[in-house]
Motif scaffolding. Structure first.
Motif, PDB file in Angstrom:
ATOM      1  N   PHE A 152      45.661  29.810  72.017  1.00  0.00           N
ATOM      2  CA  PHE A 152      46.645  30.396  72.935  1.00  0.00           C
ATOM      3  C   PHE A 152      48.021  30.146  72.378  1.00  0.00           C
ATOM      4  CE2 PHE A 152      43.112  30.341  75.835  1.00  0.00           C
ATOM      5  CZ  PHE A 152      43.331  31.463  76.617  1.00  0.00           C
ATOM      6  N   GLU A 197      41.082  27.253  78.311  1.00  0.00           N
ATOM      7  CA  GLU A 197      41.702  27.983  79.425  1.00  0.00           C
ATOM      8  C   GLU A 197      42.019  27.002  80.560  1.00  0.00           C
ATOM      9  OE1 GLU A 197      43.148  31.394  80.865  1.00  0.00           O
ATOM     10  OE2 GLU A 197      41.535  31.795  79.437  1.00  0.00           O
ATOM     11  N   ALA A 225      45.683  25.899  82.214  1.00  0.00           N
ATOM     12  CA  ALA A 225      45.853  26.494  83.546  1.00  0.00           C
ATOM     13  C   ALA A 225      47.037  25.887  84.323  1.00  0.00           C
ATOM     14  CB  ALA A 225      44.553  26.371  84.338  1.00  0.00           C
ATOM     15  N   ARG A 236      50.399  27.462  83.538  1.00  0.00           N
ATOM     16  CA  ARG A 236      50.619  28.910  83.650  1.00  0.00           C
ATOM     17  C   ARG A 236      51.628  29.165  84.761  1.00  0.00           C
ATOM     18  NH1 ARG A 236      47.765  32.576  80.951  1.00  0.00           N
ATOM     19  NH2 ARG A 236      45.789  32.033  79.982  1.00  0.00           N
ATOM     20  N   LYS A 253      46.435  34.900  74.640  1.00  0.00           N
ATOM     21  CA  LYS A 253      45.345  34.566  73.733  1.00  0.00           C
ATOM     22  C   LYS A 253      45.594  35.296  72.417  1.00  0.00           C
ATOM     23  CE  LYS A 253      40.473  33.568  73.916  1.00  0.00           C
ATOM     24  NZ  LYS A 253      39.714  34.174  72.848  1.00  0.00           N
TER      25      LYS A 253
END
Lengths: 312, 377
Positions: free
Chosen positions: A228, A269, A273, A276, A284
């Motif tokens: 990412f 992920e 999180a 975010r 990604k």
């Protein structure tokens, strides 16, 4: 398809320490193969075994169709090897160095060949200058000219551009590609990612073992690594926090952006999180070659040091 | 701003000690070298050598002759090791260097002593090394007065006589005036040759490895033997030039005699140059840096100067030191050079020393080749 290098099972120890273990590689004629891996991975030792400087403890195979054990002399005659350190004579002039090489290889038309090499290098005017007085970039180009003077079929280059400025590096690589177009096979070790990407294919070695092989894209793909990219003001400050999270294998800042990688996309992920939120934006992306290499390096460390990966 | 900070000096000093400890050879140099030198040279070197090998030619088997030989032996300076039958044989032993002294007791000796003729006993000394013979010769001074004292008691000649019953005549052969330069200058040839040649090749090849050019050289089709011969051959020429310079100066400035023996000398010089070069080459395969090569060459030079008979007489050393000395090529080379220049030794005379040099060359070059092959592996 003819293979310039076809070896298998190569092993070499120094004082009880395995430096190269069960190494196998096949390289097609006319290809440029980047040889990558961390320091001490066994790159230099492998190159030395391929050109007959070192005798492997075990293993077999051929270079240019000659047996690496029994026909080392034949290989030496048709191979150019450029050492990591400048290994021409600093107290000889440029021309004297080239003439010496021509004589050691027993070449005909010596004066002509040396003259052509000087011309190709653009060093005709400085032919009487001591080689030791050349700058790093010029030294490398002279060494390359020396290693190719006897028109070898195979070129083994050991970190040829370490410590050389970008322009000189580009010139150097242009020359390597020119040689490859003439049918020369090149195996070149390097630590530079941009150089790895300039190769037709790459081989990644760590702890004496071949870990990945193929084109740059293939190697990236086969690594099955998720990455990412984080953007936004202050995203690079998150690096220490993210590094400890489960599922995160490596965090690296690239200027104002952050690359976070891990083998498991779901875990990765989950790890990002909580971040975010504004002003951060996460995308990604396909991992860079460097991300992949860091990942591969980490895998080897776990393998060789039991318990190191217990956290995962 | 401070101009001199003890703390910084201390930091550098501490670093220096750490590096010193890492460099094992330097470490050995500092600690072992003085001890070894003191023990080795302190015990080995003796400026007043005793028990020198002596040959006798007795042309008259008599009580007097036996008494004189016993007295000679009792001085502890002479060891009677051989008996010659003819003057020529005696001369041979002296020239070959088998003995340091030759004693001749002439025929008719006893009768002439009794007659009061004061006959002469001839003692020939190999004075090519004057320091070796000096002590022994002075010990002979008291011989005529004492040697026959007991034998002559009761005879008319033995009582109340003021003159000694016989004379000892000493001939210093090969260097009659005992000029030290005659001994030192030919010896210098050996020392200078080994100093420059061992060091030059030792450093030359180590430099090639240190700078990484050896790796390049070995990646070419050049074979190890070709590299070795190619690197050493120029120094043979250097050695020959040095030899010519030294010999010309020895003759021109020091008037060192050139008695002949050119065949043995030539062969000896060649073997010695080759031996020194291969030794330097062997050193270069052992040393990792030029500094180490330098230190090893130095380790070799010390005994070459002190135990070879260059400065101190070889025969003055205890047997264990002579054994060490015999393993050093300079020792044999000195015998060849002195033998040729001062004594005019023939090829046959120099044979044992030439053989020793040849053995040295073979052993060292075999070792050097073995080591060199594995340099990179």
């Amino acid at each position: 398809m003819t293979l310039a290098i076809d070896v298998a099972g190569l092993s070499k120890s120094f004082g009880g320490r395995r430096v190269v273990e069960d190494f196998a590689i096949q390289l097609e004629t006319g290809r440029i193969c980047g040889f990558l891996g961390p320091n001490g991975a066994g790159k230099t030792t492998t190159l030395r075994m391929l050109c007959g400087l070192l005798t492997p403890d075990s293993g077999h195979g051929t270079c240019l169709g000659f047996d690496i054990g029994a026909q080392a002399d034949e290989i030496k005659r048709r191979t150019g090897y450029m050492t990591q350190r400048f290994s021409l004579y600093e107290d000889l002039t440029i021309e004297e160095n080239l003439t010496f090489i021509a004589r050691v290889y027993g070449l005909d038309r010596r004066g002509e060949r040396v003259g052509e090499a000087l011309k190709a290098l653009g060093l005709e005017a400085r032919r009487r200058q001591l080689a030791g007085a050349l700058s790093g970039g010029w030294k490398q180009r002279l060494a390359l000219a020396g290693a190719t003077l006897h028109e070898p079929k195979l070129l083994l280059l050991d970190e040829p551009t370490a410590g050389v400025d970008p322009r000189a590096r580009r010139t150097f690589w242009d020359e390597i590609h020119a040689l490859s177009r003439k049918g020369l096979t090149v195996l070149v070790s390097t630590h530079y990612m941009d150089e790895a990407e300039r190769c037709h294919e790459i081989a990644y070695i760590a702890a004496g073992r071949l870990l990945a092989r193929g084109t740059a894209d293939e190697v990236v793909e086969k690594a099955h690594l998720a990455t990412f990219r984080g953007e936004g003001a202050g995203v690079d400050r998150l690096s220490p926090e993210l590094a400890g999270k489960p599922g995160v294998e490596s965090v690296a800042a690239f200027g104002p952006t952050l690359h976070v990688s891990g083998p498991d996309p779901a875990a990765l992920e989950a790890a990002i999180a909580p971040y975010r939120r504004a002003p951060f934006v996460w995308t990604k992306v396909s991992p860079s070659l460097e991300d992949v290499f860091i990942h591969l390096m980490g895998r080897v460390e776990e393998g060789s040091a039991p318990g190191a990966g217990a956290g995962r | 701003m401070s101009f001199f900070s003890p703390a910084r000096v201390l930091a550098i000093l501490a670093k220096e000690f750490i590096q010193l400890r890492r460099e094992r050879l330097t470490y050995a140099m500092i600690l072992v070298f003085p001890v070894v030198q003191l023990l080795l040279f302190g015990y080995a070197i003796n400026d007043l050598p005793r028990h020198l090998p002596t040959a006798v030619l007795v042309q008259e088997d008599s009580t007097f002759a036996r008494s004189i030989l016993a007295a000679v032996k009792n001085t502890a300076f002479f060891d009677l090791v051989a008996a010659a039958r003819t003057p020529a044989e005696l001369d041979d032993m002296l020239r070959r260097g088998q003995v340091q002294f030759a004693v001749t007791i002439p025929g008719d000796f006893s009768r002439r002593v009794i007659r009061g003729d004061r006959p002469q006993i001839l003692v020939e000394a190999d004075a090519s090394d004057p320091t070796a013979t000096g002590g022994a010769v002075s010990a002979l001074a008291g011989l005529p007065a004492q040697a026959l004292e007991r034998d002559l008691t009761g005879l008319p000649q033995g009582r109340g006589r003021s003159v000694e019953p016989f004379e000892v005549v000493v001939h210093n052969r090969y260097n009659p005036e005992s000029i030290t330069a005659y001994n030192i200058v030919p010896g210098l040839l050996g020392v200078i040759l080994s100093m420059t040649l061992v060091m030059m090749t030792g450093l030359g090849v180590t430099r090639e490895r240190e700078r990484g050019t050896m790796e390049f050289l070995l990646s070419t089709p050049a074979q190890p033997l070709e590299v070795m011969v190619g690197k050493l051959a120029p120094y043979v020429v250097v050695g020959l030039i040095q030899t010519s310079i030294i010999l010309v100066l020895a003759k021109g400035l020091f008037d060192v005699p050139m008695a002949g023996g050119w065949a043995g000398l030539g062969l000896g010089i060649f073997l010695f140059i080759v031996g020194s070069l291969t030794l330097g080459f062997l050193i270069s395969t052992l040393a990792r840096t030029q500094l180490q090569a330098m230190q090893m060459a130095f380790f070799y030079m010390m005994p070459s100067i002190l135990l070879s008979g260059f400065i101190f007489p070889f025969r003055g050393m205890p047997l264990w030191a002579q054994a060490i000395g015999s393993a050093i090529p300079v020792t044999h080379f000195l015998r060849i050079v002195r033998g040729a220049l001062l004594k005019g030794q023939s090829l046959a005379d120099a044979w044992p020393s030439l053989c020793a040099l040849a053995i040295f060359v073979c052993v060292v070059s075999a070792l050097a080749m073995l080591r060199f092959r594995r340099t990179l592996d």
